[in-house]
Design an enzyme around this catalytic site. Structure first.
Site, PDB file in Angstrom:
ATOM      1  N   ASP A   1       0.295  17.256  -4.682  1.00  0.00           N
ATOM      2  CA  ASP A   1      -0.279  17.010  -3.428  1.00  0.00           C
ATOM      3  C   ASP A   1      -0.862  15.670  -3.342  1.00  0.00           C
ATOM      4  OD1 ASP A   1      -2.583  18.064  -4.572  1.00  0.00           O
ATOM      5  OD2 ASP A   1      -2.897  19.300  -2.952  1.00  0.00           O
ATOM      6  N   ARG A   2      -1.198  15.238  -4.515  1.00  0.00           N
ATOM      7  CA  ARG A   2      -1.804  13.857  -4.795  1.00  0.00           C
ATOM      8  C   ARG A   2      -0.872  12.404  -5.347  1.00  0.00           C
ATOM      9  NH1 ARG A   2      -8.057  14.251  -6.980  1.00  0.00           N
ATOM     10  NH2 ARG A   2      -8.434  16.266  -5.675  1.00  0.00           N
TER      11      ARG A   2
END
Ligand code: VG1
Ligand code: CO
Length: 543
Positions: A281-282
């Site tokens: 997600d990053r």
């Protein structure tokens, strides 16, 4: 197959933090520990009977065992169906997408994100609701309440389900569908961006490198960047997910992604570099010789998103977490977009996205995302960058400098002081909180303090509130210092000090970030009395 009722007693500290429950893997492996928490999730959501859930994670050590336990507990609780990523793998954004696409009642993500994995490292469990986003505080509050009073749980006695084979089987009365973790997500990405333009740019000699850090994004990045977009084989490095992430921290920052940073600072550096974290997600974005601060990346994407098909009609509004620099606000102001400031953690963006108030959100911790899912999304950010580069014909460095010339530069860094004794970290925050009212008007390290407060948030959609979300100190000339304690660590406390200053002078655009923030850093140490409380003079991480 029998359902067994097991008696249990509560464990201390099963309180979800910024993003789910994170503990040492050994703690999760203690008898009844995982089971207690899962049963409490069922209680917190009003029971699992008749429901359909998604299940997957970043593949870290113990995920395979945890997945089997969760499946047997879902079956015992009367769930209708669980959709599982093959091998129990699903990146966080892919899980969010699957929840939404299949219209399920929610999902469980097995991940501790950027924290290292392995028997001596960290594990985590997160519940997402039917909108695909992290459970809001109201739900995590109910789950935590249930962990404090639990007396028993139910589990099916059964053989392991084969999670390697795609297809549908049953476990007791419950259906288990094992799906390809990548395909649906890759199709979603292709629907948002101009793949033809990116493919053409790459075919024309544009070189890129993506570091999956031995974590979940390897298979996703290979499919998207190499197979669908034609990047050279091997453009995705460290592409095979490993239970211990190759012994590293799957945290995309200049410290932990050193291999990528070296490649991007070499003579023959590729045109574009990126990395993602454990659960995908990053994102970290790097140009030749230039690390792009995540706060700048958010602002640049918000300013240029209209170059991608999905955002051609505009992005309506932008939201950023409070410690994120105010670069995105400047884009919003100049372009007539709504701007929101929320507490740290993606769960606070959910209502704004659901309500259509914003389309792009981001955090200084290398999280950026949009309304296609309800999680931050690492590969989405990478693809939007590539789309913007392809459509504008600019390189990363040129795009960043053009942005600063138009909006000014919000010079930014976060300093983390890790492994501090919890009581000492809390004392530092309490001490500073007590002095906030006296700060305005004082001069520290050559800078006058304009204002100081503690951030609290009222959600404009449902009116829910979150108090004590970080201490803010505003300095004359556009500087800002924010302090808060991390809610994702598993040992002691991590003090996060967020440092920011503002310049509109093009001669200062190229300065070294740490050097340029010298005064603000000195002011932060003096104001918060960091050495006095913690004995530390230097941070462990400068991101
Ligand atoms: C950190 C980051 C925050 C992020 C959270 C989860 O939280 O600061 O911005 O949302 O991690 O990200 P904290 O409480 O430690 O500061 V992830 O990629 O771990 O799901
Ligand atoms: Co993450």
């Amino acid at each position: 197959m029998d359902i067994v009722d097991v008696e249990t007693t509560p464990f201390e500290g099963q309180k979800p933090g910024t993003s789910g429950l994170r503990k040492k893997t050994r703690t999760f492996m203690e008898p009844r520990y995982l089971e207690n928490f899962v049963a409490s999730i069922w209680s917190g959501i009003g029971g699992v009977a008749g429901k359909t859930l998604v299940l997957g994670g970043d593949g870290r050590y113990f995920s395979d065992r945890a997945a089997q336990v969760i499946l047997r507990m879902a079956a015992a609780g009367g769930a209708r169906k669980v959709i599982v990523g093959q091998g129990a793998l699903l990146s966080t954004p892919a899980a969010s997408h699957l929840i939404r696409k299949r219209g399920t009642d929610g999902g469980i993500i097995l991940s501790a994100s950027h924290n290292p994995g392995g028997p001596e490292e960290d594990f985590g469990v997160k519940f997402n609701t039917a909108n695909g986003g992290p459970a809001p505080e109201e739900v995590t509050g109910r789950i935590h309440e249930a962990t404090r009073t639990i007396e028993g749980y139910r589990i099916l006695e059964a053989q392991d389900v084969d999670l390697e084979r795609i297809g549908t089987t049953s476990l007791g009365e419950m259906e288990v569908e094992v799906v390809d973790p990548v395909a649906d997500y890759a199709d979603l990405m292709e629907s948002l961006f101009d793949f033809a333009a990116i493919r053409e740019m790459i075919a024309g000699g544009f070189r890129l490198t993506f570091d999956a850090m031995h974590a979940v994004t390897g298979p996703y990045a290979r499919e998207l960047l190499e197979t669908r977009l034609g990047a050279a084989e091997g453009s995705v490095r460290n592409a095979v997910p490993q239970p211990d992430f190759g012994g590293g921290h799957p945290d995309p920052n200049p410290i932990w992604a050193r291999e990528l940073m070296e490649a991007m600072h070499a003579e023959d550096a590729p045109d574009f570099g990126a990395a993602s974290d454990g659960d995908g997600d990053r994102n970290m974005i790097v140009g030749p010789g230039m690390y792009v601060a995540p706060s700048d990346s958010l602002a640049i994407l918000a300013a240029n998103a209209e170059l991608a098909p999905a955002y051609r009609d505009g992005v309506r509004g932008v939201a950023r977490s409070m410690p994120t620099s105010r670069a995105a606000d400047r884009v919003a102001e100049k372009n007539g977009l709504a701007a929101y400031e929320t507490p740290t953690g993606w769960k606070f963006f959910g209502n704004l996205l659901d309500d259509g108030r914003v389309r792009i959100c981001g955090e200084e911790s290398a999280g950026t995302g949009a309304d296609h899912v309800r999680e931050k999304d690492g590969l989405w950010a990478v693809l939007l960058w590539l789309n913007v580069l392809a459509a504008s014909g600019k390189g990363v460095v040129e795009l960043v400098h053009d942005h600063w010339r138009e909006y000014g530069r919000d010079i930014y860094s976060r300093h983390d002081f890790e492994g501090i004794e919890t009581a000492k970290a809390e004392a530092l925050i309490d001490d500073l909180r007590g002095r906030l009212a006296d700060l305005p008007g004082r001069e520290v390290a050559g800078r006058r303090i304009e204002a100081a407060d503690e951030f609290s948030y009222t959600d404009p959609v449902d009116g829910s509130t979150a108090a004590a979300q970080g201490l803010r100190i505003y300095l004359e000339g556009g500087g800002r210092i924010v302090l808060r304690l991390s809610g994702t660590g598993t040992t002691g406390a991590t003090l996060r000090v967020y440092l920011e200053d503002r310049t509109e002078d093009p001669d200062r655009f190229g300065v070294d970030t740490q050097e340029a923030l010298g005064e603000v850093i000195a002011a932060a140490h003096e104001i918060a009395r960091i050495e006095h409380h913690t004995g530390r003079t230097e941070p462990d991480v400068r991101a």
